[in-house]
Design an enzyme around this catalytic site. Structure first.
Site, PDB file in Angstrom:
ATOM      1  N   CYS A 239       0.867  -1.176   0.000  1.00 38.67           N
ATOM      2  CA  CYS A 239       0.000   0.000   0.000  1.00 38.67           C
ATOM      3  C   CYS A 239       0.902   1.222   0.000  1.00 38.67           C
ATOM      4  CB  CYS A 239      -0.905   0.007   1.232  1.00 38.67           C
ATOM      5  SG  CYS A 239      -2.258   1.200   1.091  1.00 38.67           S
TER       6      CYS A 239
ATOM      7  N   LYS B 229     -12.389  -4.927   1.726  1.00 36.12           N
ATOM      8  CA  LYS B 229     -11.867  -4.104   2.815  1.00 36.12           C
ATOM      9  C   LYS B 229     -12.772  -2.890   2.963  1.00 36.12           C
ATOM     10  CE  LYS B 229      -7.838  -1.409   4.240  1.00 36.12           C
ATOM     11  NZ  LYS B 229      -6.448  -1.047   3.952  1.00 36.12           N
TER      12      LYS B 229
ATOM     13  N   GLU C  91     -16.612  -7.646  -5.229  1.00 38.00           N
ATOM     14  CA  GLU C  91     -15.202  -7.267  -5.046  1.00 38.00           C
ATOM     15  C   GLU C  91     -14.307  -8.516  -4.989  1.00 38.00           C
ATOM     16  OE1 GLU C  91     -13.154  -4.871  -4.853  1.00 38.00           O
ATOM     17  OE2 GLU C  91     -14.213  -2.997  -4.503  1.00 38.00           O
TER      18      GLU C  91
ATOM     19  N   LYS D 298     -11.969  -7.743   5.725  1.00 38.90           N
ATOM     20  CA  LYS D 298     -11.378  -6.879   6.740  1.00 38.90           C
ATOM     21  C   LYS D 298     -12.282  -5.691   7.008  1.00 38.90           C
ATOM     22  CE  LYS D 298      -7.411  -3.945   7.388  1.00 38.90           C
ATOM     23  NZ  LYS D 298      -6.259  -3.325   6.812  1.00 38.90           N
TER      24      LYS D 298
ATOM     25  N   SER E 249      -6.790  -3.432  14.234  1.00 34.43           N
ATOM     26  CA  SER E 249      -6.263  -2.736  15.398  1.00 34.43           C
ATOM     27  C   SER E 249      -7.346  -2.320  16.401  1.00 34.43           C
ATOM     28  CB  SER E 249      -5.463  -1.514  14.952  1.00 34.43           C
ATOM     29  OG  SER E 249      -6.254  -0.664  14.147  1.00 34.43           O
TER      30      SER E 249
HETATM   31  C1  PBG Z   1      -3.139   0.228   4.715  1.00 29.82           C
HETATM   32  C2  PBG Z   1      -3.718  -0.607   5.791  1.00 29.82           C
HETATM   33  C3  PBG Z   1      -4.562  -0.240   6.851  1.00 29.82           C
HETATM   34  C4  PBG Z   1      -4.706  -1.378   7.637  1.00 29.82           C
HETATM   35  C5  PBG Z   1      -4.001  -2.398   7.030  1.00 29.82           C
HETATM   36  N1  PBG Z   1      -3.416  -1.908   5.872  1.00 29.82           N
HETATM   37  C6  PBG Z   1      -5.107   1.075   7.230  1.00 29.82           C
HETATM   38  C7  PBG Z   1      -6.139   1.712   6.418  1.00 29.82           C
HETATM   39  O1  PBG Z   1      -6.600   1.204   5.400  1.00 29.82           O
HETATM   40  O2  PBG Z   1      -6.486   2.815   6.795  1.00 29.82           O
HETATM   41  C8  PBG Z   1      -5.478  -1.464   8.916  1.00 29.82           C
HETATM   42  C9  PBG Z   1      -5.031  -2.528   9.855  1.00 29.82           C
HETATM   43  C10 PBG Z   1      -5.549  -2.424  11.234  1.00 29.82           C
HETATM   44  O3  PBG Z   1      -6.352  -1.534  11.600  1.00 29.82           O
HETATM   45  O4  PBG Z   1      -5.127  -3.258  12.035  1.00 29.82           O
HETATM   46  N2  PBG Z   1      -3.984   0.620   3.720  1.00 29.82           N
END
Ligand code: PBG
Length: 323
Positions: free
Chosen positions: A120, A195, A233, A248, A274
């Site tokens: 990313c 996602k 998707e 996710k 998280s």
């Molecule tokens: C990067 C990414 C994110 C997460 C994983 N890859 C953040 C986002 O999309 O804002 C989130 C992981 C987590 O909250 O543990 N794009």
């Protein structure tokens, strides 16, 4: 069979009976441990909103990876925090980027663990979006070229698997083409296929220093109320060459995990993000919940919903209890 002939409580009488009829078993084999790697050395900075998680410099990353390997966890997922950011996010693909250096060292020193890299741009761009901008809009087709370049640089550094998370259309195909073009046809892609634009990523953005500087991610990540769209998707990513598909976040999207499991036969990953981690840690700290039991119940619910692979910050704690 009805009461009084059938009494479900007969099989719940003791732990041995419960073990015999248990339908879902969590195993260390299911777990992937995310880690945050930062520049410098001797750095182990605690992440306030994720107690027990750290930003690690490469020297500490090696030790941590060895511990994870010794616990029997099969894989780590690496996120990088670069020293500098720019408009394009060039730190994501340069040869001496943080992830490229980290992967080379880990593969060298802990060869017997799978190294998966997050692909990313948000940690690397000055504006914090997951792709490059055209004005204030994230430019899809320009971004997927840079994501492909990033994935290729991870493969060159020795990554075992790449995990694109930017939610750009066509990113899986662009990455597959780039990898195949350099004889990396054996490197699998774990696609963040469904996602969602979730507030449960809040603590991660502190951890990875990748919060958008303006606006939000709703123009590329999925709208939380949508379920059928998740299947579209995922179907796109499967058609583009994904080897593992992902939903996710996990806990607020167990229905999506179940739908994906019923519809697709590829291995299915779920990301226990998280915010899901932070909530349990916070409640445990206050004595409001039993942290360990809440963790295990949450993880088993993700597996019961259909996940084959669970990406979780609880990986090490869970592995200790599951051994
Ligand atoms: C990067 C990414 C994110 C997460 C994983 N890859 C953040 C986002 O999309 O804002 C989130 C992981 C987590 O909250 O543990 N794009």
């Amino acid at each position: 069979m009805n009461f009084p002939d059938y009494r479900p409580r007969r099989l719940r009488k003791n732990e041995n009976l419960r073990r015999m009829i248990r339908e879902t078993r969590l195993s260390v084999d299911d777990l992937v441990c995310p880690l945050f790697v930062t520049h410098g050395s001797g750095v182990k900075t605690p992440i306030d909103s994720m107690p027990g998680q750290f930003q690690l410099s490469i020297d500490h990353l090696i030790g941590e990876t060895q511990k994870i390997r010794d616990l029997g966890i099969p894989a780590i997922l690496l996120f990088g925090i670069p020293e500098t950011k720019d408009e394009q996010g060039s730190g994501a693909w340069i040869d001496e980027g943080i992830i490229q250096q980290a992967v080379r060292r880990v593969k060298d020193e802990v060869p017997d663990i799978l190294v998966i890299t997050d692909v990313c741009l948000c940690e690397y761009t000055s504006h914090g979006h997951c792709g490059v901008l055209d004005g204030e809009v994230v430019d899809n087709d320009a971004s997927i070229e840079l994501l492909a370049r990033t994935a290729l640089s991870h493969a060159r550094a020795g990554a075992d698997m790449v995990a694109p998370s930017a939610m750009m259309d066509g990113q899986v195909l662009a990455i597959r083409d780039a990898l195949d073009g350099e004889d990396f046809e054996d490197i699998p892609i774990m696609a963040y296929a469904a996602k969602y634009a979730s507030c449960f990523y809040g603590p991660f953005r502190e951890a990875a220093e990748g919060a958008p500087q303006f606006g939000d991610r709703t123009s590329y990540q999925m709208d939380p109320p949508n379920a059928r769209e998740a299947l579209r998707e995922i179907a796109l990513d499967v058609a583009e060459g994904a080897d593992i598909i992902m939903v996710k976040p996990a806990l607020p999207y167990l229905d999506i995990i179940r739908m994906a499991k019923d519809e697709f036969d590829l291995p299915l990953a779920a990301y226990n993000v998280s915010g899901e981690y932070a909530m349990i840690k916070a409640a445990d700290e206050r004595g409001w919940l039993d942290g360990k039991r809440t963790m295990l119940e949450s993880l088993v619910s993700i597996k019961r919903a259909g996940a084959d692979i669970i990406i979780t910050y609880f990986a090490q704690e869970a592995a200790e209890l599951l051994r």
